[in-house]
Design a protein around this motif. Structure first.
Motif, PDB file in Angstrom:
ATOM      1  N   UNK A  91       1.182  -1.176   0.201  1.00 23.60           N
ATOM      2  CA  UNK A  91       0.144  -0.202   0.016  1.00 23.60           C
ATOM      3  C   UNK A  91       0.816   1.198  -0.067  1.00 23.60           C
ATOM      4  N   UNK A  92       0.420   2.227  -0.700  1.00 23.58           N
ATOM      5  CA  UNK A  92       1.277   3.312  -0.813  1.00 23.58           C
ATOM      6  C   UNK A  92       0.973   4.115   0.467  1.00 23.58           C
ATOM      7  N   UNK A  93       1.995   4.706   1.160  1.00 25.25           N
ATOM      8  CA  UNK A  93       1.854   5.545   2.180  1.00 25.25           C
ATOM      9  C   UNK A  93       0.798   6.638   2.016  1.00 25.25           C
ATOM     10  N   UNK A  94      -0.184   6.767   3.093  1.00 24.94           N
ATOM     11  CA  UNK A  94      -1.067   7.690   2.955  1.00 24.94           C
ATOM     12  C   UNK A  94      -1.295   8.402   4.281  1.00 24.94           C
ATOM     13  N   UNK A  95      -2.050   9.203   4.562  1.00 23.25           N
ATOM     14  CA  UNK A  95      -2.221   9.991   5.769  1.00 23.25           C
ATOM     15  C   UNK A  95      -2.300   9.437   6.887  1.00 23.25           C
ATOM     16  N   UNK A  96      -2.579   8.224   6.972  1.00 25.25           N
ATOM     17  CA  UNK A  96      -2.746   7.475   8.331  1.00 25.25           C
ATOM     18  C   UNK A  96      -1.885   6.269   8.257  1.00 25.25           C
ATOM     19  N   UNK A  97      -1.062   6.063   7.534  1.00 24.42           N
ATOM     20  CA  UNK A  97       0.004   5.007   7.470  1.00 24.42           C
ATOM     21  C   UNK A  97       0.750   4.827   8.683  1.00 24.42           C
ATOM     22  N   UNK A  98       1.251   5.850   9.179  1.00 25.00           N
ATOM     23  CA  UNK A  98       1.842   5.923  10.418  1.00 25.00           C
ATOM     24  C   UNK A  98       1.394   5.143  11.564  1.00 25.00           C
ATOM     25  N   UNK A  99      -0.145   4.744  11.592  1.00 25.44           N
ATOM     26  CA  UNK A  99      -0.359   4.049  12.716  1.00 25.44           C
ATOM     27  C   UNK A  99      -0.162   2.620  12.622  1.00 25.44           C
ATOM     28  N   UNK A 100       0.144   2.154  11.509  1.00 26.25           N
ATOM     29  CA  UNK A 100       0.531   0.664  11.209  1.00 26.25           C
ATOM     30  C   UNK A 100       1.638   0.505  12.098  1.00 26.25           C
ATOM     31  N   UNK A 101       2.746   1.359  12.138  1.00 29.45           N
ATOM     32  CA  UNK A 101       3.819   1.017  13.060  1.00 29.45           C
ATOM     33  C   UNK A 101       3.428   1.694  14.501  1.00 29.45           C
ATOM     34  N   UNK A 102       2.935   2.952  14.830  1.00 29.02           N
ATOM     35  CA  UNK A 102       2.588   3.109  16.408  1.00 29.02           C
ATOM     36  C   UNK A 102       1.876   4.406  16.104  1.00 29.02           C
TER      37      UNK A 102
END
Lengths: 153, 345
Positions: A91-102
């Motif tokens: 998945x291309x990084x989107x506005x909420x992608x950071x939540x996948x990590x923390x």
């Protein structure tokens, strides 16, 4: 006619190249699995070259190149492998992608400052659980890796 | 004539007056006079650029060197700073107006200072577990990845203070400070420069022998910042109330149209109330930024060391470490992050 072609061709090529450069990069399964093989074989020098700092490790950000090197060396010493890795999705990084990590201030800002249109999160399933790899456009035949999280059970 | 320098270790003990401005509008530029190998400048907004000779860094920016990196800087007052490999040096300021002072922070690795006493206010020297006020001296700060600090003096005299205890260092003397503790015994390093690499490896070995203990020492340092931070909440509320009251009293003064009365009220009541609140707020941010620094450069390193050694199977000790680490991060998110902004990252 020939003269028009001579003028038009470079313009066309320039447009094609410009279009390629502005198109978000999509990770290919074969490239990702090639990178995983490199990691699993413990080829630290090569993997380190594909891992720029700052680098994300689960919830943490490693700012120093030497920390990224230490991490790969330690992983090799611990016989780390992403065993039986299967490509699940990219998945291309989107506005909420950071939540996948923390779901944290640090990760939100890391993604805002250090990822772009060429950044993707690739999901892999392995014998030990699920991994999320933060990858970028490839170089020397391999995707650059900006971080990973896992294994998540 | 000997030059005496006072160094007070642990920000919490001495720095209640400090105001940190990481985005100072009137930031003084430090000139990059030499670079080698891999070295980057991290801007306040997070973007990174290559450190080039002839370039500058301003308040709010950091120098991050790679494995073969070296950066030499010259401050506007002629002081020299040498950032060696695998180090992080941050440049900011404290105070405002005529009280402004540079803050020179070693957050990882080794940074050497040759400070010029002739011009300007003395800078504040800072690490993850130490704040120093210095003038006219030569010394090196070693910031270990476990939060420990080793300070070695090569010129002048330095008083190192921590937890209410002071150690005076003369030329060729050094002292080590462990997070949350008083300075250790000073010692002499005659004839050759201290080997930071060996010292740091020793610190790492101590951490790996007892990772939970190492994390608890860093936690003690964070708790000190948190306590200082928390102690300022009530004064901030009080100052906020006083400012609100001042504004309420100001309204009827304004409606009189009496310029002298308006100016008098501004000078005697409104501006002091504003300044008081500003100072407290800046102090709160000062402690929040210290906390952030330890979280970023010490806790992250500890996590990396443990995660990369126990990537899948974990010992009980490793489990205990990760549990405590998660607890500390949760406290940071809840208590400190609200006082940070995206440019602090």
């Amino acid at each position: 006619m020939k003269r028009k072609l001579m003028i038009g061709l470079p313009v066309l090529l320039a447009l094609v190249f410009a279009s390629c450069a502005s198109t978000p990069y999509v990770q290919k399964e074969s490239d990702v699995l090639k990178l995983v093989r490199l990691i699993n074989e413990g080829k630290v020098t090569q993997v380190e070259g594909l891992s720029p700092a700052p680098f994300v490790l689960d919830t943490e950000t490693l700012y120093l190149e030497s920390d990224v090197t230490t991490m790969w060396n330690n992983l090799k010493a611990a016989s780390f492998r992403m065993a039986n890795a299967e490509f699940v999705e990219t998945k291309r990084v989107g506005p909420d992608s950071w939540k996948v990590f923390a779901d944290t201030f640090d990760m939100k800002n890391y993604f805002a400052k250090y990822t772009g249109k060429d950044s993707s999160i690739v999901t892999l399933d392995t014998s030990d659980g699920r991994y999320f790899l933060l990858l970028e456009r490839k170089t020397h035949g391999y995707p650059r890796i900006r971080g990973f999280k896992g294994p998540v059970k | 004539m000997k030059t005496t320098t006072k160094i007070a270790v642990f920000a919490g003990a001495v720095a209640a007056f400090l105001l940190v401005s990481v985005a100072g509008a009137a930031a003084q530029k430090a000139n990059i006079v030499y670079t080698e190998g891999s070295a980057k400048i991290k801007a306040a907004a997070g973007a990174q650029r290559v450190a080039d000779i002839g370039g500058t860094i301003v308040y709010g920016e950091s120098v991050i060197t790679g494995k073969d990196g070296l950066v030499e800087l010259t401050l506007p007052n002629g002081s020299d700073i040498r950032v060696t490999q695998n180090s992080v040096f941050s440049y900011s300021s404290t105070g405002t107006g005529k009280d402004e002072r540079s803050v020179l922070a070693t957050t990882a690795g080794k940074v050497s200072y040759k400070l010029n006493k002739a011009v300007g206010k003395p800078p504040v020297i800072q690490t993850n577990s130490m704040v120093a006020g210095v003038r006219g001296t030569e010394f090196t700060v070693f910031a270990g990845r476990d939060g420990s600090v080793l300070l070695a003096v090569t010129g002048g005299i330095v008083d190192v203070e921590s937890q209410g205890q002071t150690v005076t260092l003369n030329k060729d003397e050094a002292v080590e400070v462990t997070p949350g503790q008083a300075p250790g015994e000073k010692y002499v390093f005659l004839g050759k420069e201290l080997d930071f690499s060996n010292w740091n490896q020793g610190k790492e070995a101590i951490f790996l022998a007892d990772p939970v203990g190492g994390l608890k020492r860093a936690e003690a340092q964070l708790a000190e910042y948190q306590a200082k931070f928390d102690s300022l909440k009530e004064p901030l509320d009080k100052a906020t109330k006083e400012l609100e009251d001042a504004y309420a009293q100001y309204e009827p003064v304004k409606t009189t149209g009496d310029k002298d009365a308006i100016l008098k009220f501004q000078i005697e009541t409104l501006n002091p109330a504003k300044d008081k609140r500003h100072v407290i707020n800046q102090n709160i941010r000062y402690y929040a930024l210290n906390y952030l620094s330890v979280r970023r450069y010490v806790l992250s390193n500890m996590y990396m060391e443990m995660k990369s050694r126990y990537p899948i199977a974990r010992t009980d000790e490793a489990e205990a470490f990760f549990k405590l680490h998660a607890e500390i991060l949760a406290r940071y998110e809840e208590g400190i992050v609200p006082k940070l902004n995206e440019n602090d990252y």
